[in-house]
Design a protein around this motif. Structure first.
Motif, PDB file in Angstrom:
ATOM      1  N   ASN A  18       0.922  -1.241   0.024  1.00 28.15           N
ATOM      2  CA  ASN A  18       0.054   0.042   0.182  1.00 28.15           C
ATOM      3  C   ASN A  18       0.654   1.099  -0.013  1.00 28.15           C
ATOM      4  N   TRP A  19       1.848   1.239   0.796  1.00 33.47           N
ATOM      5  CA  TRP A  19       2.716   2.425   0.935  1.00 33.47           C
ATOM      6  C   TRP A  19       3.738   2.619  -0.513  1.00 33.47           C
ATOM      7  N   ILE A  20       4.072   1.388  -0.677  1.00 31.62           N
ATOM      8  CA  ILE A  20       4.558   1.545  -2.162  1.00 31.62           C
ATOM      9  C   ILE A  20       3.849   2.185  -3.235  1.00 31.62           C
ATOM     10  N   LYS A  21       2.904   1.828  -3.265  1.00 28.33           N
ATOM     11  CA  LYS A  21       1.626   2.382  -4.494  1.00 28.33           C
ATOM     12  C   LYS A  21       1.687   3.845  -4.240  1.00 28.33           C
ATOM     13  N   HIS A  22       1.421   4.320  -3.023  1.00 26.64           N
ATOM     14  CA  HIS A  22       1.324   5.613  -2.936  1.00 26.64           C
ATOM     15  C   HIS A  22       2.645   6.105  -3.321  1.00 26.64           C
ATOM     16  N   ALA A  23       3.794   5.723  -2.985  1.00 25.84           N
ATOM     17  CA  ALA A  23       4.989   6.424  -3.085  1.00 25.84           C
ATOM     18  C   ALA A  23       5.414   6.606  -4.600  1.00 25.84           C
ATOM     19  N   LEU A  24       4.699   5.539  -5.250  1.00 27.85           N
ATOM     20  CA  LEU A  24       4.847   5.607  -6.686  1.00 27.85           C
ATOM     21  C   LEU A  24       4.309   6.688  -7.351  1.00 27.85           C
ATOM     22  N   LEU A  25       3.190   7.097  -6.786  1.00 26.33           N
ATOM     23  CA  LEU A  25       2.227   8.156  -7.413  1.00 26.33           C
ATOM     24  C   LEU A  25       2.751   9.542  -6.946  1.00 26.33           C
ATOM     25  N   LEU A  26       3.885   9.755  -5.995  1.00 22.39           N
ATOM     26  CA  LEU A  26       4.358  10.775  -5.441  1.00 22.39           C
ATOM     27  C   LEU A  26       5.927  11.131  -5.789  1.00 22.39           C
ATOM     28  N   TRP A  27       6.836  10.466  -5.611  1.00 18.68           N
ATOM     29  CA  TRP A  27       8.226  10.396  -5.745  1.00 18.68           C
ATOM     30  C   TRP A  27       8.824   9.931  -7.059  1.00 18.68           C
ATOM     31  N   ASP A  28       9.859  10.762  -7.267  1.00 22.45           N
ATOM     32  CA  ASP A  28      10.684  10.216  -8.611  1.00 22.45           C
ATOM     33  C   ASP A  28      11.309   8.806  -8.324  1.00 22.45           C
ATOM     34  N   ASN A  29      12.033   8.934  -7.339  1.00 17.63           N
ATOM     35  CA  ASN A  29      12.822   7.709  -6.766  1.00 17.63           C
ATOM     36  C   ASN A  29      12.737   7.449  -5.281  1.00 17.63           C
ATOM     37  N   ILE A  30      12.746   6.378  -4.843  1.00 15.69           N
ATOM     38  CA  ILE A  30      13.427   6.111  -3.464  1.00 15.69           C
ATOM     39  C   ILE A  30      14.481   5.316  -3.448  1.00 15.69           C
ATOM     40  N   SER A  31      15.435   5.524  -2.583  1.00 14.08           N
ATOM     41  CA  SER A  31      16.716   4.941  -2.268  1.00 14.08           C
ATOM     42  C   SER A  31      16.488   4.043  -1.066  1.00 14.08           C
ATOM     43  N   ARG A  32      16.676   2.870  -0.772  1.00 14.60           N
ATOM     44  CA  ARG A  32      16.834   1.985   0.529  1.00 14.60           C
ATOM     45  C   ARG A  32      18.214   1.694   0.756  1.00 14.60           C
ATOM     46  N   ILE A  33      18.791   1.618   2.034  1.00 17.04           N
ATOM     47  CA  ILE A  33      19.967   1.486   2.826  1.00 17.04           C
ATOM     48  C   ILE A  33      20.381  -0.224   2.476  1.00 17.04           C
TER      49      ILE A  33
END
Length: 378
Positions: A18-33
């Motif tokens: 659910n969080w990933i789908k919302h993030a896809l609709l907002l951010w250009d990129n997400i980096s994870r450590i």
């Protein structure tokens, strides 16, 4: 301004769809450590997102990252560990008699170690300075990982969450990236202290407001929306998403009084209401524009200059002249309507309307992005 790229924490594996789908609709990129020696256990959805959109990137932590986090974290750690509040919280969880552990170092260490063994969380050793690892094990709030977890440290869950926040912040400072998380208590861990790590409220405002607005617009059951549909919408409205994100970032930069959690909550409430109201007004403009489009074509008449010329044109040619005038009038009206619609489309809030139309199944109006492509769409 974060320029659309954020640093995700505290986990390596992204499991909250659910969080990933919302993030896809907002951010250009997400980096994870992700440490060098770790291969993420990605689901098929995450693999698809990485391959098709390049949305998820892996950041390899450096020794500089861990040493900076250790320096900042150690200033906060000792007062927490030695506080009665921290001890009492764990004491009541275990329901043991406090007098057995009150001030004795070895008893306290044993008590904390028991807690970690039963309910701790794991942090990879490459995310932690060696001296910090030794100190945490020495005082009992962490224990070495065993067997398949030998490259990990098992640590008290709240202390681990607090450390990962410091670690993410140290990286974000060096890389000029805001930090984002799908674990809400990341920003409220260690309830006994108002740590300075939680003071970046403007940063929180930016991503929380964007997420809040998108969550309000898209369907509550977004988990039921296929991932390929989310990726298609993301690709289709990429420029609109960027414009919307930039407006949120600019708004964040204009707010200067966010210095506590209460002010952050008030600001999110106020500005989300304002933006949603403006979005509703924009929706009404679209509906009105759609009506005006039909009216314009129903009321087209011959331009007076063309009509006056018919006095000098033969009867056989008059139908062509008349038709030319109608076509001229239609083209002029079409260009006028296209201009109006384009101006509406360029409003950053049109992105929210596109999401509502695409993902909520609403047939309130023709999709904003489609209405400027030709008369046949009207």
């Amino acid at each position: 301004m974060s320029f659309g790229h954020a640093l995700y924490y505290p986990h390596i594996n992204l499991t909250n769809k659910n969080w990933i789908k919302h993030a896809l609709l907002l951010w250009d990129n997400i980096s994870r450590i992700v440490p060098d020696s770790v291969e993420p256990s990605d689901s098929e959805d995450i693999i698809t997102i990485k391959s098709e959109s390049k949305f998820i990137k892996d950041y390899r932590p450096t020794s500089g990252d861990t040493s900076q986090a250790f320096y900042n974290f150690s200033q906060e750690l000792r007062p927490i560990i030695e506080s009665d509040a921290f001890f009492n919280d764990r004491f009541f969880r275990r329901q043991r008699e406090r007098r057995d552990y009150e001030r004795d170092y070895h008893n306290r260490r044993s008590f904390f170690s028991d807690m970690v063994q039963s309910s701790g969380t794991y942090i990879h050793v490459e995310k932690m300075d060696r001296d910090l690892k030794g100190y945490l094990i020495d005082i009992g709030v962490a224990i070495p990982g065993q067997r398949e977890w030998e490259d990990w440290v098992k640590i008290d869950s709240e202390i681990g969450m607090l450390y990962m926040t410091y670690f993410a912040k140290s990286i974000s400072k060096n890389k000029s990236l805001p930090i984002v998380t799908d674990v809400e208590q990341s920003f409220s861990t260690s309830l006994y202290f108002e740590s300075k790590i939680h003071s970046d409220y403007k940063n929180q405002f930016e991503y929380k407001l964007g997420n809040l607005l998108i969550e309000t617009i898209v369907p509550k059951n977004i988990n039921d929306v296929p991932l390929d549909r989310i990726l298609d919408v993301r690709n289709k409205y990429d420029s609109e998403r960027t414009a919307f994100f930039n407006e949120i970032s600019n708004l964040s930069n204009s707010i200067s009084d966010l210095d506590n959690g209460s002010a952050l909550k008030d600001a999110l409430n106020q500005h989300s209401r304002i933006i949603l109201k403006e979005t509703k007004n924009l929706e009404e403009l679209y509906n009105l524009n759609k009506i005006e489009t039909a009216t314009k074509f129903l009321s087209i008449s011959l331009p007076t200059t063309i009509a006056s010329l018919t006095e000098y044109v033969s009867e056989g040619a008059k139908p062509f002249v008349t038709a030319g005038g109608i076509i001229f009038g239609m083209v002029s009206a079409a260009n006028s309507v296209k201009k109006d619609k384009l101006e509406l489309k360029q409003n950053p809030k049109s992105y929210l309307l596109n999401l509502k139309s695409e993902l909520s199944g609403g047939d309130i109006f023709t999709r904003v992005n489609d209405t400027v492509k030709g008369i046949r769409k009207w």
